[in-house]
Design an enzyme around this catalytic site. Structure first.
Site, PDB file in Angstrom:
ATOM      1  N   LYS A  94       3.953  -6.771   4.039  1.00  0.00           N
ATOM      2  CA  LYS A  94       3.723  -5.379   3.705  1.00  0.00           C
ATOM      3  C   LYS A  94       3.409  -4.627   5.006  1.00  0.00           C
ATOM      4  O   LYS A  94       2.925  -5.198   5.975  1.00  0.00           O
ATOM      5  CB  LYS A  94       2.593  -5.199   2.699  1.00  0.00           C
ATOM      6  CG  LYS A  94       1.208  -5.615   3.139  1.00  0.00           C
ATOM      7  CD  LYS A  94       0.442  -4.639   4.011  1.00  0.00           C
ATOM      8  CE  LYS A  94       0.367  -3.272   3.397  1.00  0.00           C
ATOM      9  NZ  LYS A  94      -0.376  -2.330   4.351  1.00  0.00           N
TER      10      LYS A  94
ATOM     11  N   ASN B 230      -0.588  11.653   5.404  1.00  0.00           N
ATOM     12  CA  ASN B 230      -1.802  11.089   5.972  1.00  0.00           C
ATOM     13  C   ASN B 230      -2.953  12.075   6.111  1.00  0.00           C
ATOM     14  O   ASN B 230      -3.992  11.743   6.681  1.00  0.00           O
ATOM     15  CB  ASN B 230      -1.492  10.457   7.322  1.00  0.00           C
ATOM     16  CG  ASN B 230      -0.803   9.098   7.170  1.00  0.00           C
ATOM     17  OD1 ASN B 230      -1.423   8.111   6.819  1.00  0.00           O
ATOM     18  ND2 ASN B 230       0.504   9.082   7.392  1.00  0.00           N
TER      19      ASN B 230
ATOM     20  N   THR C  87      -0.562  -2.319  10.749  1.00  0.00           N
ATOM     21  CA  THR C  87      -1.293  -2.452   9.498  1.00  0.00           C
ATOM     22  C   THR C  87      -0.408  -3.221   8.580  1.00  0.00           C
ATOM     23  O   THR C  87       0.297  -2.676   7.772  1.00  0.00           O
ATOM     24  CB  THR C  87      -1.667  -1.138   8.874  1.00  0.00           C
ATOM     25  OG1 THR C  87      -3.038  -1.182   8.579  1.00  0.00           O
ATOM     26  CG2 THR C  87      -1.130  -0.862   7.548  1.00  0.00           C
TER      27      THR C  87
ATOM     28  N   GLU D 175       6.120   5.157   7.119  1.00  0.00           N
ATOM     29  CA  GLU D 175       5.684   6.269   6.281  1.00  0.00           C
ATOM     30  C   GLU D 175       6.471   7.542   6.580  1.00  0.00           C
ATOM     31  O   GLU D 175       6.330   8.142   7.649  1.00  0.00           O
ATOM     32  CB  GLU D 175       4.197   6.511   6.457  1.00  0.00           C
ATOM     33  CG  GLU D 175       3.349   5.439   5.797  1.00  0.00           C
ATOM     34  CD  GLU D 175       1.859   5.581   6.047  1.00  0.00           C
ATOM     35  OE1 GLU D 175       1.101   4.863   5.383  1.00  0.00           O
ATOM     36  OE2 GLU D 175       1.459   6.391   6.912  1.00  0.00           O
TER      37      GLU D 175
ATOM     38  N   THR E 179       0.859  -1.191   0.000  1.00  0.00           N
ATOM     39  CA  THR E 179       0.000   0.000   0.000  1.00  0.00           C
ATOM     40  C   THR E 179       0.892   1.238   0.000  1.00  0.00           C
ATOM     41  O   THR E 179       1.375   1.656  -1.034  1.00  0.00           O
ATOM     42  CB  THR E 179      -0.976  -0.001   1.188  1.00  0.00           C
ATOM     43  OG1 THR E 179      -0.255  -0.242   2.407  1.00  0.00           O
ATOM     44  CG2 THR E 179      -2.035  -1.080   1.014  1.00  0.00           C
TER      45      THR E 179
END
Length: 407
Positions: A185, A404, A196, A282, A159
């Site tokens: 992932k 985000n 996640t 991220e 993702t």
């Protein structure tokens, strides 16, 4: 007997008897230039185990996987999509997850309810089922055991990740080779239990479901459940371990030494993938290993480590390359485990920051050098007992906030 570890391997196709296929079927509704569906299959039946999110809100595929694993029937693989989490989608989402699993079985000509299903992506949107079902059929036609197909499967589940995450561990046993191959992932919404994240381990050993379950849970405790990026627990976290016996090594019929090697191989693979997830957090700029030692018990050590690793003040100081140790001590204190300031030692890497609660300010220049590094270690010794816990964490950046704000 040594375990061979291969970093950034082709992934799950390294394990004998496992084939993979990946397809772009536009799950994000942004075009077909990105792979977004992977199918992994073993024609030989598999035993399997899984660990899942502890969130009260569990995505439909998590619930389906748990039900299939509870039934205890032989399995043949899994289907996984990115771009849509199929979470918070009600009865229709549950029906869609079951239909994905069934289509995987039908497309491969294998028994019903023999495929697990996983999804990752945006929460709260219905799956584009016509495209997904067609994609599963296409993926079945693309199944193969080449390195390229393994790498494509690892790419299809991503993702916000910037790169695929794969590795392999193997060891010889009585003239045969046992392989544990994996892909994962995860980059954001990372906080145990678990993150996640999706992780898939395939092995060509034969093993009982109970042995796989215990082995996976044990490895998970110190790897995937010991990382944090942003402190958010996902609805979709899943780690699956499938064993098809294609190597000819049956762990139930081997001496304990073989089972120990297998457990070590699983732990190596999980640890490597967990570190890759934090390292690809991220928009992060720092990976920090937090070790809390000298705690009264394991739970106390973990609580303090998580308080530090999830503190926005601590994480922002790491991003600012500021050795602001007061924020670390403050976070450890509000964990409320009975920390005694006058007993506490703190180190950046091996350089003392506090000794028995007294600041070692003569090392300020060295502290600054350490926190400018992309990776460093923080060690907090509470001097209250013998327990310890290690947490792998990251900083938080402006890039994380901007990324985000929207999808």
């Amino acid at each position: 007997m040594a375990i061979e570890f291969i970093d950034d391997s082709p992934g799950i196709t390294d394990a004998t008897g496992f084939a993979a296929g990946a397809i772009a079927c536009d799950i994000r509704e942004k075009g077909t230039d990105r792979l977004d569906l992977a199918l992994v299959c073993s024609t030989a039946p598999c035993t399997a185990a899984g660990v899942f999110t502890l969130n009260d809100v569990k995505a439909a595929p998590v619930r389906v996987c748990q039900e299939i694993l509870f039934a205890g029937k032989p399995l043949h693989g899994f289907v996984a999509n990115s771009g849509n989490a199929n979470a918070c989608t009600g009865p229709q989402g549950l029906a869609d997850a079951w239909e994905m699993a069934q289509r995987a079985a039908t497309a491969t000509g294998l028994p019903a309810s023999s495929f697990l299903v996983c999804s990752t992506g945006r929460i709260g949107r219905a799956l584009p089922m016509p495209r997904i079902l067609a994609g599963i059929t296409q993926a079945s036609g693309a199944l193969g055991a080449t390195s390229a197909q393994g790498r494509s499967a690892a790419e299809a589940i991503l993702t916000s990740d910037t790169k695929p995450k794969t590795c392999t561990a193997r060891f010889p046993w009585q003239g045969k080779t046992v392989t544990v191959a994996a892909m994962a992932k995860g980059a954001g919404m990372i906080q145990p239990n678990m993150a996640t994240m999706l992780a898939f381990l395939c092995t060509d050993a034969a093993a009982s479901t109970e042995f796989l379950r215990v082995t996976l849970q044990t490895a998970n405790r110190t790897t995937f459940n010991a990382i944090t990026v942003d402190g958010d627990m996902s609805t979709n976290d899943t780690v699956l371990l499938l064993a098809n016996g294609a190597s000819g090594v049956d762990l139930a019929k081997t001496p304990p030494a073989a089972r120990t090697l297998f457990a070590q191989a699983v732990e190596k693979v999980c640890a490597a993938l967990a570190e890759k997830i934090v390292g690809d957090g991220e928009k992060i700029s720092k990976v920090v290993a937090i070790k809390v030692q000298g705690a009264k018990d394991d739970a106390t050590a973990e609580k303090v480590a998580r308080a530090i690793g999830n503190s926005l003040l601590v994480k922002s100081s790491w991003f600012g390359e500021d050795p602001n140790w007061g924020r670390i001590l403050d976070a450890a204190g509000y964990a409320r485990v009975g920390l005694v300031e006058e007993k506490t030692d703190l180190f950046y890497d091996d350089t003392p920051v506090l000794l028995l609660g007294a600041a070692q300010n003569q090392h300020l220049a060295r502290w600054k050098e350490i926190v400018r590094q992309p990776r460093f270690r923080v060690t907090l010794d509470l001097r209250l007992g013998a327990a310890a816990y290690r947490l792998l964490a990251s900083d938080v950046t402006e890039g994380y906030v901007n990324y985000n704000k929207s999808e």
